[in-house]
Enzyme design. Structure first.
Site, PDB file in Angstrom:
ATOM      1  NE  ARG A 190      -3.574  -2.291   2.693  1.00 21.47           N
ATOM      2  CZ  ARG A 190      -3.184  -3.456   3.214  1.00 21.47           C
ATOM      3  NH1 ARG A 190      -1.953  -3.598   3.690  1.00 21.47           N
ATOM      4  NH2 ARG A 190      -4.029  -4.469   3.274  1.00 21.47           N
TER       5      ARG A 190
ATOM      6  NE  ARG B 285      -2.682  -3.835  -1.370  1.00 20.84           N
ATOM      7  CZ  ARG B 285      -2.021  -4.635  -0.543  1.00 20.84           C
ATOM      8  NH1 ARG B 285      -0.706  -4.653  -0.559  1.00 20.84           N
ATOM      9  NH2 ARG B 285      -2.671  -5.404   0.312  1.00 20.84           N
TER      10      ARG B 285
ATOM     11  CG  HIS C 292      -4.961   1.274  -3.862  1.00 22.96           C
ATOM     12  ND1 HIS C 292      -4.293   0.867  -2.730  1.00 22.96           N
ATOM     13  CD2 HIS C 292      -5.960   0.363  -4.045  1.00 22.96           C
ATOM     14  CE1 HIS C 292      -4.864  -0.218  -2.239  1.00 22.96           C
ATOM     15  NE2 HIS C 292      -5.871  -0.541  -3.020  1.00 22.96           N
TER      16      HIS C 292
ATOM     17  CG  HIS D 121      -4.794  -9.732   0.898  1.00 21.41           C
ATOM     18  ND1 HIS D 121      -4.991  -9.695  -0.462  1.00 21.41           N
ATOM     19  CD2 HIS D 121      -4.811  -8.434   1.306  1.00 21.41           C
ATOM     20  CE1 HIS D 121      -5.126  -8.454  -0.859  1.00 21.41           C
ATOM     21  NE2 HIS D 121      -5.026  -7.667   0.198  1.00 21.41           N
TER      22      HIS D 121
ATOM     23  CE  LYS E 201      -7.537  -1.623   5.195  1.00 23.37           C
ATOM     24  NZ  LYS E 201      -8.092  -1.578   3.815  1.00 23.37           N
TER      25      LYS E 201
ATOM     26  CE1 TYR F 195      -5.375  -4.360  -3.627  1.00 22.91           C
ATOM     27  CE2 TYR F 195      -6.788  -5.699  -2.243  1.00 22.91           C
ATOM     28  CZ  TYR F 195      -6.084  -4.537  -2.456  1.00 22.91           C
ATOM     29  OH  TYR F 195      -6.108  -3.543  -1.513  1.00 22.91           O
TER      30      TYR F 195
END
Length: 361
Positions: free
Chosen positions: A215, A319, A316, A341, A238, A350
């Protein structure tokens, strides 16, 4: 001279008053203290309505005697009062600063509209109408986020015995259609070339993001001191996920090697931050704000002749591009581990090209 407080007529039922200036009756809610105008109606009608409202509250909500309070009759709570308790519960969850800020704004929005509602009387219809007000404005994401927060608010109220059912559960979250376009590698290359017209760190940031798949908030905090034992160590802001990425990691599609990209970053400046600007803040810090990456990317993107639709990709999306390229070269499990993840379901999001790429048969 101080303004004389409004006095309630002793000849009228409690909570009812008559104001000569407006020739209107007003009834004040004893819990929320909010006055409700009854208008210019006959005194008999106003008295009847006030008595009816008072009786309803006394029978359903208000312990009218001290003995009832001692026996433990349930205390009446408004949603606003319960939110004060809920904020204490949130403080114990050890949330990230940004999450706390977002949640605070959400609670402020909920309190401004529904704060005076009695907690035990809020029903599904009221929740649905509140959420629909955002859907009608095209703010489906806001509606979904507030539905999640409201559900948690009432779930905690159930846990503490304040209510028995959660009025949010029967409602449905709107199906969101993601509008932002995906970024493919050909588009990335054109934007990268346009970024050469900007300071060197812009192109380097794009390379670092593509090779690591992190990120933007984590990219700007990467330091050279995070490199040891032949790996770049990252603690994601995050999720708190801790990654150790080998310096010899290669992304063949882009002909990039992590160690080589980092060396180019090292030779471009004398700062501890891998990506930084030469401009310093008042405290001498040379790190970048995440929004600075986005703005620089948008500037480079707009300098190209690419037709990227009404909702073009942002920084973003690099990513997502990284996850798709790594998935092809090293498999989906590797892409999931690199992105940090915990669930393969999130990685699947994604990997979804959103119709951007052809399906190879």
């Amino acid at each position: 001279m101080a303004k004389r407080p409004t006095r309630y007529d002793a000849n009228l039922p409690k909570n009812l008053t008559y104001r000569r200036k407006y020739r209107s009756f007003y009834w004040r809610h004893p819990i929320t203290r909010k006055e409700l105008p009854l208008g210019q109606i006959a005194r008999r009608d106003a008295v009847g309505q006030a008595i009816e409202a008072n009786n309803y509250l006394e029978q359903n909500y208000l312990p009218s005697t001290l003995i009832e309070r001692i026996k433990g009759r349930e205390e009446v709570l408004t949603l606003g009062s319960w939110l004060e308790r809920y904020e204490v519960i949130l403080d114990r969850r050890d949330l990230k600063p940004n999450t706390i800020k977002i949640r605070g704004n959400q609670l402020k929005m909920i309190r401004s509209v529904m704060g005076e509602y009695l907690l035990s009387e809020i029903d599904t219809r009221q929740i649905a109408e509140y959420l629909e007000s955002f859907n009608a404005q095209g703010k489906g994401s806001m509606s979904t986020a507030l539905r999640s927060v409201l559900s948690d608010i009432f779930r905690e109220a159930i846990v503490e015995g304040r209510i028995k059912t959660n009025p949010v559960e029967p409602t449905k979250a709107p199906r969101l259609k993601v509008k932002r376009e995906r970024l493919n590698y050909d588009e990335f290359k054109q934007i990268y070339l346009a970024a050469r017209e900007q300071p060197q760190w812009v192109g380097l940031a794009m390379e670092i993001d593509l090779i690591t798949g992190q990120r933007r908030e984590d990219v700007v905090l990467m330091r050279f001191t995070d490199i040891f034992d032949g790996r770049l160590h990252i603690e994601q802001g995050k999720t708190g996920m801790r990654l150790a990425i080998p310096l010899d990691l290669r992304l063949e599609a882009a002909n990039l090697c992590l160690g080589e990209v980092i060396e180019r970053c090292r030779s471009s400046h004398a700062s501890d931050y891998i990506i930084n600007t030469t401009r310093r803040s008042k405290n001498g810090d040379t790190s970048l704000h995440p929004d600075t990456l986005t703005k620089a990317f948008v500037k480079a993107r707009n300098a190209t002749k690419l037709d990227l639709g009404d909702n073009p990709p942002t920084f973003h999306e690099i990513r997502s591009l990284a996850s798709r390229l790594y998935s092809i070269e090293k498999g989906e499990e590797f892409a999931q581990r690199l992105l940090g993840h915990k669930s393969a379901v999130m990685t699947k999001k994604y990997l979804d090209p959103r119709g951007k790429e052809y399906v190879l048969v």
